[in-house]
Enzyme design. Structure first.
Site, PDB file in Angstrom:
ATOM      1  N   ASP A 207       1.848 -46.948 -37.320  1.00 22.99           N
ATOM      2  CA  ASP A 207       1.902 -45.454 -37.878  1.00 22.99           C
ATOM      3  C   ASP A 207       2.071 -45.539 -36.136  1.00 22.99           C
ATOM      4  OD1 ASP A 207      -0.712 -45.678 -34.560  1.00 22.99           O
ATOM      5  OD2 ASP A 207      -1.210 -47.268 -35.900  1.00 22.99           O
TER       6      ASP A 207
ATOM      7  N   ASP B 194      -7.993 -37.421 -37.667  1.00 25.10           N
ATOM      8  CA  ASP B 194      -8.301 -38.625 -36.487  1.00 25.10           C
ATOM      9  C   ASP B 194      -9.018 -38.148 -35.519  1.00 25.10           C
ATOM     10  OD1 ASP B 194      -7.868 -40.281 -34.138  1.00 25.10           O
ATOM     11  OD2 ASP B 194      -5.637 -39.925 -33.916  1.00 25.10           O
TER      12      ASP B 194
ATOM     13  N   GLU C 219     -11.015 -38.651 -32.089  1.00 27.80           N
ATOM     14  CA  GLU C 219     -11.365 -39.480 -31.092  1.00 27.80           C
ATOM     15  C   GLU C 219     -12.245 -38.773 -30.259  1.00 27.80           C
ATOM     16  OE1 GLU C 219      -7.582 -41.435 -29.967  1.00 27.80           O
ATOM     17  OE2 GLU C 219      -7.057 -41.103 -31.988  1.00 27.80           O
TER      18      GLU C 219
END
Length: 357
Positions: free
Chosen positions: A154, A242, A244
């Site tokens: 990625d 994503d 986080e």
């Protein structure tokens, strides 16, 4: 008077003779040749009787019956004796029947026979299918075979320009590319990296770095999809959310577990609405435990699990398994300068390609 005595003497004899010959008479009457003869003569007899007065007809019928019985009896005796001497007379009877032509059927009877023959030859009618019958459901697509793990990477704008031909030659089969971050940032190299990877033969997907405290989930999802330009072309992985910890505070963006659930669900629903795909969820075990409460509400989504320094990652509570595993951020890949995140897809090339359809 003498005639009466003779008649009285002959009557019992004739009666016993008729009884004895009755079975033979029936067999003779049922013979095909006799039946055909009777059918030919019957119309002529009927025509003659119609022309006679009624008393004469009755008397004639009575005398005919009496005479017929006697003649038949004598005739059968002669037939039996003749058969015994000269053999069966079947050939002569059949020849006599063949010599007399059979009368053709009447027109209306002939038409009925022809119609019956046509109906027998015609095929049975086909049953019409109902007009509103539902079409048959398509057969489910067979499961792709499980294969060895597939290597991928990625990247983001931090990786700079990339030689994707060398990346492909280094054995990498897929990549995720950062498209957007929060409310305002977009990767300036996104189109170059994303389309460059596809042109080199890699399967590519876009990801969004979520900042739930910056703006609504729907706003961030729409901006992400506008930049990502998702295409169902068989070479594109589902979009990625994503998740986080907050890069500024290290926590859960000042939100409760329930609020994080709702934000995540709203984002995913918008992605599903616009692309038809369930988004991939990127997370690490500690974030999923602290900020998402180890919920299993998103177990139907593919999991991209971040877990470094282990031989095999531990699946967070709430998921049944992982699909992608980011196992280091210190990788080295041909065609990319500096360190690169390395990943594996667990189930093999065939299932990776199926996920991209």
């Amino acid at each position: 008077m003498a005639a009466d005595r003779v008649r009285a003497w002959l009557a019992p004899l004739v009666e016993r003779l008729v009884q004895w010959l009755a079975p033979l008479l029936r067999r003779v009457q049922d013979a095909p040749a006799v039946r055909r003869f009777r059918e030919r003569v019957a119309p002529h007899v009927a025509a003659v009787q119609e022309k006679l007065p009624e008393p004469v007809v009755r008397a004639s019928r009575t005398r005919s019956m009496q005479a017929g019985a006697a003649v038949a009896a004598v005739g059968v005796v002669g037939l039996v004796i003749g058969t015994a001497v000269a053999g069966p007379a079947k050939p002569q009877i059949e020849e006599a029947a063949m010599a007399a032509p059979i009368q053709e059927a009447a027109p209306d009877k002939q038409a009925t026979l022809e119609q019956h023959a046509t109906l027998q030859q015609a095929p049975p009618p086909q049953q019409a299918e109902p007009r509103d019958a539902a079409p048959a459901a398509p057969a489910p697509e067979p499961e792709a075979p499980l294969g060895p793990p597939v290597e991928g990477i990625d990247v983001s704008n931090h990786n700079g320009p990339i030689d994707w031909g060398k990346v492909a030659a280094d054995g990498k089969k897929f990549t995720f590319v950062l498209a957007t971050d929060g409310t305002s940032f977009s990767n300036p190299r996104y189109s170059e990296q994303y389309h460059g990877a596809k042109a080199a033969g890699l399967i590519a997907g876009a990801y969004h770095f979520a900042r739930p405290s910056d703006s609504s989930a729907e706003e961030q999802a729409n901006r992400f999809l506008d930049v990502a330009d998702y295409q169902a072309d068989g070479k594109t992985l589902p979009p990625v959310l994503d998740l986080e910890v907050d890069p500024n505070s290290g926590g859960c963006y000042g939100m409760s577990v329930d609020q994080m659930h709702q934000w995540t669900k709203t984002f995913n629903d918008k992605v599903k609405e616009r692309t038809g795909k369930e988004p991939v969820i990127y997370a690490n075990p500690s974030f999923w435990r602290e900020c998402m409460g180890s919920t299993n509400s998103f177990d139907g989504h593919p999991l991209w699990l971040a877990s470094y320094g282990v031989d095999s990652p531990s699946v967070p509570n709430g998921f049944s398994n992982w699909h992608f595993w980011q196992y280091t951020d210190q990788g080295s890949v041909a065609g990319i300068s500096g360190n690169t995140d390395l990943n594996q897809f667990q189930e093999g090339q065939a299932r990776l390609e199926k996920l991209a359809r």
